[in-house]
Every structure is written in structure tokens, then in C-alpha cells.
Design an enzyme around this catalytic site. Sequence first.
Site, short mmCIF file in Angstrom:
data_model
loop_
_atom_site.label_atom_id
_atom_site.label_comp_id
_atom_site.label_asym_id
_atom_site.label_seq_id
_atom_site.Cartn_x
_atom_site.Cartn_y
_atom_site.Cartn_z
N PHE A 113 0.86 -1.17 0.00
CA PHE A 113 0.00 0.00 0.00
C PHE A 113 0.91 1.23 0.00
CE2 PHE A 113 -3.10 3.06 1.64
CZ PHE A 113 -4.15 2.80 0.78
N ASP A 182 2.58 -6.11 7.29
CA ASP A 182 1.36 -5.31 7.39
C ASP A 182 0.18 -6.24 7.06
OD1 ASP A 182 -0.87 -3.71 6.91
OD2 ASP A 182 0.28 -2.13 5.92
N TYR A 207 -10.48 -1.38 10.62
CA TYR A 207 -11.72 -0.86 10.02
C TYR A 207 -12.12 -1.63 8.77
CZ TYR A 207 -7.99 1.99 7.89
OH TYR A 207 -6.83 2.40 7.31
N LYS A 208 -11.31 -2.59 8.36
CA LYS A 208 -11.66 -3.40 7.19
C LYS A 208 -12.40 -4.65 7.67
CE LYS A 208 -7.59 -1.69 4.68
NZ LYS A 208 -8.25 -0.95 3.59
N ARG A 354 -12.42 -3.72 -7.75
CA ARG A 354 -11.99 -4.51 -6.61
C ARG A 354 -13.19 -4.96 -5.79
NH1 ARG A 354 -8.23 -2.17 -1.71
NH2 ARG A 354 -10.19 -1.08 -1.29
#
Lengths: 395, 395
Positions: A113, A182, A207-208, A354
Site C-alpha cells: 500500500f 502489514d 476498520y476493514k 476490486r
Amino acid sequence: MTDFTATRRAFHLPPGITYLDGNSLGPMPRHAADRAAAMMRDEWAEMLITGWNRAGWYVQPRRVGDRIARLIGAGEGQVVMGDTLSVKVFQAVSAALRLRPGRRVILSDSGNFPSDLYVAQGLADAVGAELRVVAPEDVAANIDSDLAVLMLTEVDYRTGRRHDMAALTAAAHDAGALAVWDLAHSAGAVDVDLLGADADFAVGCTYKYLNGGPGAPAFIWAHPRHADAAQPCLQGWMGHAAPFAFDQSYAPAPGIERMRVGTPPVIALTALDAALDVWDGVALPDLRARSIELSEAFIHGVEAACPGVTLHSPRDPARRGSQVGFRHPHAHAVMQALIAEGVIGDFRAPDVLRFGFAPLYNDLDDVARAVDRLAAILRDGRWDRPEFHQRADVT
Amino acid sequence: MTDFTATRRAFHLPPGITYLDGNSLGPMPRHAADRAAAMMRDEWAEMLITGWNRAGWYVQPRRVGDRIARLIGAGEGQVVMGDTLSVKVFQAVSAALRLRPGRRVILSDSGNFPSDLYVAQGLADAVGAELRVVAPEDVAANIDSDLAVLMLTEVDYRTGRRHDMAALTAAAHDAGALAVWDLAHSAGAVDVDLLGADADFAVGCTYKYLNGGPGAPAFIWAHPRHADAAQPCLQGWMGHAAPFAFDQSYAPAPGIERMRVGTPPVIALTALDAALDVWDGVALPDLRARSIELSEAFIHGVEAACPGVTLHSPRDPARRGSQVGFRHPHAHAVMQALIAEGVIGDFRAPDVLRFGFAPLYNDLDDVARAVDRLAAILRDGRWDRPEFHQRADVT
């Protein structure tokens, strides 16, 4: 056997919406809002400052961390919550660098990311280290005896490609380096096994797939062999061995507690804590099996019914996380049209559609509906209407 | 004229409690819990990922920052929210250091909150700078041409002593250095005037006098002359000029936005936003006058009625913030006894009784009750009971 019908019922899923963007922001567990409001009324409002002890706010970062530990193959007392993922990346990489004095290279890949790269570059510029970024498939070949820290995101945010954590960690160790992982797109999505992979540090957001709410706090883990030795260059009050002695000099707390920085975000941690209730009956092997079932069904469905898209994810489910990317030359407009039909995935530049599959609440009906709507949009070309070509700030 | 009766009514203040610890954790504004829960139900649960645009979450850190700007003498668009105070100190000091290449000294004082010193020491160790810590009264004399950054907390967390921000900033500038101010005990307590004092950077927390709740997000301000030049070594996604282009290299956003790091804590910012409503009708000169009225009444009352305590704060109100410290050899036990009587102040090691006066909700009745209870405890010696000598983790 995990009851995924029960876990799905635990979430508020708006009627008419098929939500395949839980890899960006998980939906709200039904009881989360009441729990947060109750904490505010019963603890903050009534206990005031005494809530730090009486309501356990002070120990909340590790108590909640223990609930996440089980989901990432870590042990009790090894995970602590706080800050954002970027801050935790900064701490983990800076601590790992210090544990390899004399070495200055941080290796990452272009599938990471971007913000992890920004964080590592900022750190490298400040401390005189060097960030090297290679293609994901070239990582192993670039691990050499210069390497201090291998910094990778396990699951690629666009393609869903899953690195082999155990193999790459072993290669880093063989070269005398440390591995920082990560887990942003792994935690709650796949069967992470940090201790099994012998990783050194790990960080992630909540939060995912962990459904903690927008901007929910991050987590950090250190292998027990490092936890008492790690010294991140960002060190704060709550990571002190005796925060309330108010010593002028810093003495790190034993273990992972030293990775705490400032005052913990109690309201946000309370919402996350509520969200973690949904995980109580979930077994990781079931999670992984369900994720593969959903993703495979989606890939096969799309490839059979949708013209003009190309799979952008590994075909082998063992090399994928819980998301699937398809490329389309007008991916942004196609996704806008799909959202207008009630199927929410997202777009990632330059041309990726996605779709995240969250085993806790997605099911085969979601897959069927997404395939059906995508097929319709691509067949009749409705994505080419002007309104679907507008760009928002955030997509 | 500010209506402090109305602002007091806006808070939930538990019956029977006199709360003089708002300098540690402010009480809950009555509408904060409902507001946070409504955001979770109406925005997170219903809008899901689209809330970033539709509900304005993405711009929330600057929108809320604008509300704080007025309270600290800053302009619109100059303040941004996020992270904790420690992280913001780290960013501000690292950015200031870079703006003074060739200079490596960070000067602070022993009256600073210890965690600011921990943060500065961690940064200094990492980048090869030097942290010098002197007594508060020796700061001016130690500003010399080696100095890169003067890092001070305006109001001392124990004594309430208020530094002369304009004079010390001018002295730093005369020496070619920059001044970073921590407003933890100033924002919402005194009439801060950052632009008037010509400060360079400022940071602060919002869980004290701004009443944002336990662990509420921090703020950071940079003078407009620095905002486009500052480069903190902790740089993240949301501070990028184009976060959703997903570039692999970092390009800072214009202005203060570059100080954003990770995903903003939306739930916590919503609670804070609600708390800031109470400030809408408050004029800073009235705030300052009310603070002085309350603190003076308390000092005079205690000195007239309470044996064995010594004022630990400046006697001149112009040199104090909005809190008052008294020393007592058994301060910890005395404070425990006082809390048992319903008067909540706090203890700061080694021997300080600390009382914060928050003009928004404290009044002269609070002052009278606190003086009365403290006098009774000290006169009859009840603080010496065994239960008041126990120590908790957090006090």
C-alpha cells in the site's frame, strides 16, 4: 463449525445493498452504536476521570489486543492497540532498523500500500536509511546481506495476491534481516499465523475485515524475542514503564506495552471491542474456507458471464487473500454503474474493479447478485452514461 | 457577554460531584453520546464506504480543526485534527528541525509534560539531534545561536505556570530558531493567540478543556509561513497531495493537510465535534476573566481555611493558566480523601494537589465546596485513614 448465518445477522446491512467493500470499510455490527453510546453515558459521563481505572480504559489497548491476537496467530499479551496503521508501521520499521545496527536497507515491493512506502521513506530520510522498492515477484531475489528490514503487506490491496509469509520471513532471517508484516488486508480475512511464520513485527488496521468503524485504531505485534528489546523512535507516555511517575526520562515498559504512545482512543476502542464480539465463535480454518468458496464462485461467475474484464488476482486461491480484482479499461465508470445498481465494490487506479469477500457477512447470494449486475452493466454498456464518468474525491 | 450558566447546563455533571479535573478529562457534553451513536447508525451503518464523501468524513479533520482555530488564535484552514498529542509533537518538532538545517539543539524545560520530552528524546536519538532540558525560569537564558527548536508547553501541568509565548517565541526567532508550543493545558482554558504571538507550530489535545472524551484526537497548527514548507518525518496517506492516485512516492499536500497521517478517527471526531458546539457562544476574553475569577477565589479560600498546604502555582494570575496546585506532604492521601467527599481534583507526583477550573462548567459554588471539603479533611486529619493511602495504577 462456524455459523456464518449467525455472524451475518450480527451486522446491519442496508436493504437492497450487496456490500463487497468490507476490505475498505467493514459494515456496522448491530450492537456497536449502543455499546459506544453506553460507554459514553455510563463510563465517561458518570465516572469522569476515574473511568481510567474503574472502567478499565487504561488497560483497554491490551485487552482488545488480546482479542485480535487469536485472529492473527499471536499469543496473549503480545498485541496492543492504538494510533493509526501508518504510525504503527513507523514504529515497527524504526524498531526493526535499530535491532539491526550497521544495516540500513529497508526492502519493500510495489504491491505494498503506497502509504507504507511513504512512511518508510519518511523514516529512511530522517535516519539515513535506504528504501528499496521492487516488484512483488522480485522480493525474494532482492533479499541480501545488506538488508536490515523486509517490510511487506501480506495481501496486495489491488490484486489480492498473498505473499508467502513464512518463506519470505525465513529468507529475511537467513540474510540476517527482520521481517515486518502489514496485515491490513489479512486480519479477519485469512488464516494469519504470525508465530507459525516466525515473523518479527506485524501491524494492521481494524476498520476493514474487523469492522471497527471508520478510522478505527490500529494494532501492533512484536515477536516475544523482540518485545523487550524493541525501541521505536516514536515513544510516548503510555509506553513508559511507569507512566504516572512522571519521570523526565523515558524507560520503556516491558513487552509490547512499550509500543503504546499517547492516550488511548477509548470511544473508538469501545466500538471495536463490540465488533470483535462477532468473532467469538469463528474458527480461522472455517474463515479461510468460506473466503475461498466465495471468491472462487465470484471468479467463475464473472469469467462466464462478463465480457471485457480480465482477472487481476492470482488464479490459485492459495496465493490470494479474500479479495478479487478485475481489470477493465473503464473500471471507474463501470464501478460507478455497479454502485448505482446496489452492488458496492471499489475502484483502484488505474483500471481495477476490486471486490472484497468478507466471510462473516457475505454469502453466495451476494456473489450471484454481483455477477448478475456486473454482467448486465457490461453487456448493455450503461456504464458509459455521463453520470458514471464523474470523479469524486474519494472512491 | 458569554452565558456561562448556559454552557454549564450543556454538560452532564454527576449529582453530588464537584469536578475540578477537567484539565485531565473534561466531562461529557449532554448531546455527545447521541451524536456519536447517530453518526454510527445514520452514516457508518447506512452509507458504508460512501460515507467518506457523502457524510464528509474525509474533510472532517480540517472542518473540526477550523472550529478549534478560533479558540487558539489561528486562522481558518490552519489547523488539522488526528492522532494523539505525542504524535503531533513528534511531527511538529521533526518538521521544525528540518526547517533549521545545520542546527541540532532542541530546548525544552523540566516543567514540560514528560511525554513531550520522551517524544523529543526519541526523535533526537533517531536523527542525531540533542535535547536540552532546563528549569522553566532558565529557558530564556538558554536560547542561543545553536538552537534549532524551542519546544515548550505553555501551561505547566503541575503548577499552572504560564510561559510568555510571545516573548519566548521572539527570543527564539532572534536566535534564528523556531518555537513549537504544546497547548494541552491552554486550549479552551486561556486566551491563546498563536498568530499574535507569531508562534511557528502548535499542538494540543482535546480531551481536557475541549471535552472531546477520553483519548479524543489531537490537533496541529503551523504558521502559514511554514505550512507549505514543513516536512515531518512521519508522513502518511492522508497528508499526500493526491491520496487516491496511489502514487508510490510521497508528495505533500499544500498547507496544514500534509500533517495528516492515517485514516481519520471518525467516531471520535464526531464526539469532539459535538463537544465543540458548546463553544459557539464563548468569547475568549470572557473565558479568561472567568478562569481568573474562579482560580483567585479558590486560592484565597484555601489559604484562609486550609492548614498545611502551600501554593505551588504563580500568585500572579497573569502568569497562570486555569489550574491551581497546592503542595502537601501527603498530597496523594489528601486527594483520595477529597475524592471520597465528592470533590475530584488530582494528584501529581510527588506532592501536588491539582485543581483545574473550567470556565464552561465550573462556578463559584464549586470553588466554595472544594475549599470547604479540603479544609475539613485537613483539619480533622481523616486523610490519614488506611484506605486513602492505597495507590491505583492511574490517579
